[in-house]
Design a protein around this motif. Structure first.
Motif, PDB file in Angstrom:
ATOM      1  N   HIS A 252       0.809  -1.201   0.000  1.00 33.03           N
ATOM      2  CA  HIS A 252       0.000   0.000   0.000  1.00 33.03           C
ATOM      3  C   HIS A 252       0.854   1.267   0.000  1.00 33.03           C
ATOM      4  O   HIS A 252       0.318   2.352   0.030  1.00 33.03           O
ATOM      5  CB  HIS A 252      -0.945   0.004   1.197  1.00 33.03           C
ATOM      6  N   PHE A 253       2.172   1.114   0.016  1.00 32.28           N
ATOM      7  CA  PHE A 253       3.062   2.263  -0.058  1.00 32.28           C
ATOM      8  C   PHE A 253       3.668   2.290  -1.447  1.00 32.28           C
ATOM      9  O   PHE A 253       4.236   1.308  -1.902  1.00 32.28           O
ATOM     10  CB  PHE A 253       4.168   2.168   0.993  1.00 32.28           C
ATOM     11  N   SER A 254       3.575   3.414  -2.139  1.00 34.29           N
ATOM     12  CA  SER A 254       4.005   3.487  -3.533  1.00 34.29           C
ATOM     13  C   SER A 254       5.496   3.198  -3.715  1.00 34.29           C
ATOM     14  O   SER A 254       5.906   2.751  -4.770  1.00 34.29           O
ATOM     15  CB  SER A 254       3.662   4.862  -4.117  1.00 34.29           C
ATOM     16  N   TRP A 255       6.306   3.433  -2.711  1.00 34.79           N
ATOM     17  CA  TRP A 255       7.749   3.225  -2.834  1.00 34.79           C
ATOM     18  C   TRP A 255       8.170   1.803  -2.466  1.00 34.79           C
ATOM     19  O   TRP A 255       9.300   1.428  -2.617  1.00 34.79           O
ATOM     20  CB  TRP A 255       8.506   4.226  -1.960  1.00 34.79           C
TER      21      TRP A 255
ATOM     22  N   TRP B  72      11.571  -2.537   0.862  1.00 35.73           N
ATOM     23  CA  TRP B  72      11.395  -1.159   1.340  1.00 35.73           C
ATOM     24  C   TRP B  72      12.585  -0.292   0.944  1.00 35.73           C
ATOM     25  O   TRP B  72      12.705   0.842   1.360  1.00 35.73           O
ATOM     26  CB  TRP B  72      11.249  -1.137   2.863  1.00 35.73           C
ATOM     27  N   ARG B  73      13.520  -0.854   0.175  1.00 31.12           N
ATOM     28  CA  ARG B  73      14.732  -0.181  -0.329  1.00 31.12           C
ATOM     29  C   ARG B  73      15.812  -0.021   0.734  1.00 31.12           C
ATOM     30  O   ARG B  73      16.637   0.871   0.667  1.00 31.12           O
ATOM     31  CB  ARG B  73      14.387   1.157  -0.984  1.00 31.12           C
ATOM     32  N   TRP B  74      15.812  -0.903   1.730  1.00 31.31           N
ATOM     33  CA  TRP B  74      16.857  -0.936   2.750  1.00 31.31           C
ATOM     34  C   TRP B  74      17.629  -2.235   2.571  1.00 31.31           C
ATOM     35  O   TRP B  74      17.066  -3.312   2.686  1.00 31.31           O
ATOM     36  CB  TRP B  74      16.259  -0.880   4.160  1.00 31.31           C
ATOM     37  N   ASN B  75      18.919  -2.134   2.276  1.00 32.20           N
ATOM     38  CA  ASN B  75      19.756  -3.312   2.098  1.00 32.20           C
ATOM     39  C   ASN B  75      20.305  -3.724   3.460  1.00 32.20           C
ATOM     40  O   ASN B  75      21.014  -2.962   4.110  1.00 32.20           O
ATOM     41  CB  ASN B  75      20.895  -2.998   1.132  1.00 32.20           C
ATOM     42  N   ALA B  76      19.973  -4.923   3.898  1.00 25.56           N
ATOM     43  CA  ALA B  76      20.391  -5.425   5.210  1.00 25.56           C
ATOM     44  C   ALA B  76      21.626  -6.316   5.067  1.00 25.56           C
ATOM     45  O   ALA B  76      21.644  -7.225   4.241  1.00 25.56           O
ATOM     46  CB  ALA B  76      19.254  -6.213   5.856  1.00 25.56           C
ATOM     47  N   THR B  77      22.651  -6.045   5.874  1.00 20.87           N
ATOM     48  CA  THR B  77      23.863  -6.855   5.896  1.00 20.87           C
ATOM     49  C   THR B  77      23.825  -7.746   7.124  1.00 20.87           C
ATOM     50  O   THR B  77      23.649  -7.260   8.240  1.00 20.87           O
ATOM     51  CB  THR B  77      25.123  -5.952   5.946  1.00 20.87           C
TER      52      THR B  77
ATOM     53  N   LYS C 245      14.075   8.559  -2.114  1.00 22.11           N
ATOM     54  CA  LYS C 245      13.333   9.269  -1.070  1.00 22.11           C
ATOM     55  C   LYS C 245      12.811   8.242  -0.094  1.00 22.11           C
ATOM     56  O   LYS C 245      12.316   7.206  -0.491  1.00 22.11           O
ATOM     57  CB  LYS C 245      12.143  10.029  -1.669  1.00 22.11           C
ATOM     58  N   ILE C 246      12.933   8.562   1.207  1.00 24.34           N
ATOM     59  CA  ILE C 246      12.387   7.656   2.199  1.00 24.34           C
ATOM     60  C   ILE C 246      10.877   7.808   2.222  1.00 24.34           C
ATOM     61  O   ILE C 246      10.326   8.787   1.738  1.00 24.34           O
ATOM     62  CB  ILE C 246      12.992   7.899   3.601  1.00 24.34           C
ATOM     63  N   GLY C 247      10.211   6.818   2.772  1.00 23.47           N
ATOM     64  CA  GLY C 247       8.757   6.855   2.847  1.00 23.47           C
ATOM     65  C   GLY C 247       8.322   6.906   4.287  1.00 23.47           C
ATOM     66  O   GLY C 247       8.814   7.717   5.074  1.00 23.47           O
ATOM     67  N   ASP C 248       7.443   6.025   4.676  1.00 22.52           N
ATOM     68  CA  ASP C 248       6.924   5.976   6.037  1.00 22.52           C
ATOM     69  C   ASP C 248       7.726   4.962   6.844  1.00 22.52           C
ATOM     70  O   ASP C 248       7.233   3.914   7.227  1.00 22.52           O
ATOM     71  CB  ASP C 248       5.439   5.624   6.024  1.00 22.52           C
ATOM     72  N   GLU C 249       8.993   5.278   7.079  1.00 23.96           N
ATOM     73  CA  GLU C 249       9.860   4.369   7.826  1.00 23.96           C
ATOM     74  C   GLU C 249       9.372   4.167   9.249  1.00 23.96           C
ATOM     75  O   GLU C 249       9.685   3.157   9.875  1.00 23.96           O
ATOM     76  CB  GLU C 249      11.305   4.875   7.814  1.00 23.96           C
ATOM     77  N   ALA C 250       8.572   5.080   9.769  1.00 22.66           N
ATOM     78  CA  ALA C 250       8.013   4.900  11.114  1.00 22.66           C
ATOM     79  C   ALA C 250       7.189   3.616  11.176  1.00 22.66           C
ATOM     80  O   ALA C 250       7.221   2.899  12.178  1.00 22.66           O
ATOM     81  CB  ALA C 250       7.163   6.107  11.508  1.00 22.66           C
ATOM     82  N   ALA C 251       6.488   3.287  10.100  1.00 22.42           N
ATOM     83  CA  ALA C 251       5.702   2.043  10.061  1.00 22.42           C
ATOM     84  C   ALA C 251       6.618   0.831  10.044  1.00 22.42           C
ATOM     85  O   ALA C 251       6.415  -0.128  10.791  1.00 22.42           O
ATOM     86  CB  ALA C 251       4.783   2.032   8.840  1.00 22.42           C
ATOM     87  N   LEU C 252       7.640   0.866   9.206  1.00 20.16           N
ATOM     88  CA  LEU C 252       8.584  -0.243   9.112  1.00 20.16           C
ATOM     89  C   LEU C 252       9.351  -0.430  10.410  1.00 20.16           C
ATOM     90  O   LEU C 252       9.393  -1.522  10.980  1.00 20.16           O
ATOM     91  CB  LEU C 252       9.565  -0.003   7.961  1.00 20.16           C
TER      92      LEU C 252
END
Length: 95
Positions: free
Chosen positions: A1-4, A23-28, A45-52
């Motif tokens: 539901h998030f466009s990004w 979510w465009r975050w690369n985890a190591t 551009k970041i989105g609603d990282e508060a939700a993540l």
């Protein structure tokens, strides 16, 4: 539901790392402990990282943080306490 967010990849994710990638975050990961040690934002551009970050906060080691700097020079952190995640903006002062 998030466009990004790549919804298809997110729904197919079998690991937290794969979900973070959507979510465009690369985890190591640490190969010995299998724990995520570092993440890097790879989007424009970041989105609603508060939700993540709110969703994963109970599983993040207390005292961990993610630090960011915006295009305008603003610096902020998302700080985890083992239960929640709080966003704090830096205040810089020159003596």
């Amino acid at each position: 539901h998030f466009s990004w967010v790549n919804t298809r990849d997110f729904l197919k994710a079998e690991t937290l790392s794969q979900a973070m990638d959507a979510w465009r975050w690369n985890a190591t990961r640490n190969e010995e402990t299998n724990a995520i040690e570092d993440i890097m934002f790879e989007g424009e551009k970041i989105g609603d990282e508060a939700a993540l970050f709110g969703a994963i906060a109970p599983f993040v080691e207390p005292g961990s943080f993610i630090e960011m700097q915006g295009e305008d020079g603003t610096i902020w952190r998302w700080i985890f306490d083992g239960k929640t995640c709080e966003e704090k903006t830096a205040t810089i002062s020159w003596d």
